[in-house]
Design an enzyme around this catalytic site. Structure first.
Site, mmCIF file in Angstrom:
data_model
loop_
_atom_site.group_PDB
_atom_site.id
_atom_site.type_symbol
_atom_site.label_atom_id
_atom_site.label_comp_id
_atom_site.label_asym_id
_atom_site.label_seq_id
_atom_site.Cartn_x
_atom_site.Cartn_y
_atom_site.Cartn_z
ATOM 1 N N LYS A 9 4.725 9.333 0.345
ATOM 2 C CA LYS A 9 3.999 9.190 -0.926
ATOM 3 C C LYS A 9 4.057 10.457 -1.792
ATOM 4 O O LYS A 9 4.473 11.527 -1.311
ATOM 5 C CB LYS A 9 2.556 8.817 -0.617
ATOM 6 C CG LYS A 9 2.397 7.449 0.047
ATOM 7 C CD LYS A 9 0.922 7.180 0.277
ATOM 8 C CE LYS A 9 0.676 5.787 0.778
ATOM 9 N NZ LYS A 9 -0.773 5.556 0.961
ATOM 10 N N TYR A 49 0.719 -3.119 -4.492
ATOM 11 C CA TYR A 49 -0.632 -3.012 -3.928
ATOM 12 C C TYR A 49 -1.567 -4.123 -4.424
ATOM 13 O O TYR A 49 -2.776 -3.924 -4.454
ATOM 14 C CB TYR A 49 -1.220 -1.639 -4.245
ATOM 15 C CG TYR A 49 -0.760 -0.549 -3.289
ATOM 16 C CD1 TYR A 49 -1.004 -0.649 -1.916
ATOM 17 C CD2 TYR A 49 -0.115 0.590 -3.751
ATOM 18 C CE1 TYR A 49 -0.610 0.345 -1.039
ATOM 19 C CE2 TYR A 49 0.293 1.596 -2.876
ATOM 20 C CZ TYR A 49 0.033 1.462 -1.516
ATOM 21 O OH TYR A 49 0.417 2.447 -0.641
ATOM 22 N N PHE A 57 -10.974 1.656 -5.657
ATOM 23 C CA PHE A 57 -9.997 2.748 -5.748
ATOM 24 C C PHE A 57 -8.667 2.303 -6.355
ATOM 25 O O PHE A 57 -7.726 3.102 -6.437
ATOM 26 C CB PHE A 57 -9.775 3.393 -4.370
ATOM 27 C CG PHE A 57 -9.290 2.440 -3.294
ATOM 28 C CD1 PHE A 57 -7.956 2.073 -3.199
ATOM 29 C CD2 PHE A 57 -10.187 1.922 -2.362
ATOM 30 C CE1 PHE A 57 -7.508 1.214 -2.206
ATOM 31 C CE2 PHE A 57 -9.749 1.044 -1.357
ATOM 32 C CZ PHE A 57 -8.403 0.702 -1.287
ATOM 33 N N ARG A 102 -0.592 11.984 9.313
ATOM 34 C CA ARG A 102 -1.744 12.162 8.417
ATOM 35 C C ARG A 102 -2.632 13.322 8.851
ATOM 36 O O ARG A 102 -3.185 14.028 8.005
ATOM 37 C CB ARG A 102 -2.514 10.851 8.316
ATOM 38 C CG ARG A 102 -1.763 9.839 7.428
ATOM 39 C CD ARG A 102 -2.359 8.487 7.522
ATOM 40 N NE ARG A 102 -1.812 7.550 6.534
ATOM 41 C CZ ARG A 102 -1.883 6.236 6.681
ATOM 42 N NH1 ARG A 102 -2.462 5.712 7.744
ATOM 43 N NH2 ARG A 102 -1.378 5.447 5.747
ATOM 44 N N ASN A 112 -2.736 10.266 1.285
ATOM 45 C CA ASN A 112 -2.593 10.297 2.751
ATOM 46 C C ASN A 112 -1.131 10.291 3.212
ATOM 47 O O ASN A 112 -0.820 9.873 4.316
ATOM 48 C CB ASN A 112 -3.421 9.172 3.390
ATOM 49 C CG ASN A 112 -2.968 7.792 2.957
ATOM 50 O OD1 ASN A 112 -2.055 7.653 2.143
ATOM 51 N ND2 ASN A 112 -3.591 6.768 3.495
ATOM 52 N N HIS A 115 2.746 5.528 3.996
ATOM 53 C CA HIS A 115 2.321 4.128 4.123
ATOM 54 C C HIS A 115 3.203 3.472 5.174
ATOM 55 O O HIS A 115 4.382 3.802 5.296
ATOM 56 C CB HIS A 115 2.503 3.385 2.785
ATOM 57 C CG HIS A 115 2.379 1.897 2.916
ATOM 58 N ND1 HIS A 115 1.172 1.255 2.909
ATOM 59 C CD2 HIS A 115 3.327 0.936 3.114
ATOM 60 C CE1 HIS A 115 1.376 -0.053 3.065
ATOM 61 N NE2 HIS A 115 2.676 -0.273 3.198
ATOM 62 N N GLU A 126 7.291 -6.381 2.305
ATOM 63 C CA GLU A 126 7.367 -5.026 1.731
ATOM 64 C C GLU A 126 8.810 -4.504 1.695
ATOM 65 O O GLU A 126 9.211 -3.837 0.741
ATOM 66 C CB GLU A 126 6.460 -4.073 2.525
ATOM 67 C CG GLU A 126 4.983 -4.425 2.343
ATOM 68 C CD GLU A 126 4.038 -3.495 3.091
ATOM 69 O OE1 GLU A 126 4.511 -2.606 3.831
ATOM 70 O OE2 GLU A 126 2.818 -3.660 2.915
#
Ligand code: CMP
Length: 137
Positions: A9, A49, A57, A102, A112, A115, A126
């Site tokens: 990320k 998402y 969030f 993490r 974090n 994913h 995905e």
């Protein structure tokens, strides 16, 4: 063999952590069989998402996921989904076990670092979101 989707990320690409993270991934029984570095558009991040669209969030998550490049990867292994989730550690880095990605690198529950797909069904969805069939060996 099973496949799973891995995303490195924006917080991690900003800090040049891709190689260090992939060292942790590939020391286990996981092989990277496809990889690309891309910058998500907001609409793409929202689509990826979509299951979180009603979460408080969500808007921050979209801003974060479009704030820098990400590295999307397909990982292959006998237990790819479970093995990668173990290597990632808990979503909240405060709860992640020692030695996990993490625990080592994540900044907080949102930033974090990585994913990973949570089921075989979602792994397929995905992977198809980011890769064409002929891009995965
Ligand atoms: P990921 O495993 O990619 O799934 C959804 C993402 O939303 C998650 O990692 C975090 O980046 C983010 N996220 C999950 N829970 C929270 C939360 N409580 N607050 C902020 N961000 C979160």
């Amino acid at each position: 063999m099973k496949n799973t989707l891995s995303i490195i990320k924006p917080d991690a690409t900003k800090r040049n952590l891709v190689d260090q993270i992939n060292k942790l991934i590939t020391t286990k029984d996981l092989k990277i069989v496809a990889q690309k570095r891309i910058k998500l558009e907001p609409d793409e991040a929202k689509a990826f998402y979509i299951v979180h669209k009603d979460k408080p969030f969500f808007n921050d998550l979209i801003k974060y996921m479009t704030s820098n490049e990400i590295v999307v990867q397909v990982l292959e292994g006998v237990n790819a989904i479970e093995d990668y989730r173990k290597i990632m550690g808990a979503t909240n880095p405060e709860k992640a076990e020692d030695g996990t990605i993490r625990k080592n690198f994540a900044i907080n529950i949102q930033e974090n670092s990585v994913h990973g797909s949570d089921s075989e069904e979602n792994a397929k969805i995905e992977i198809d979101f980011f890769f064409k069939n002929n891009e995965v060996s």
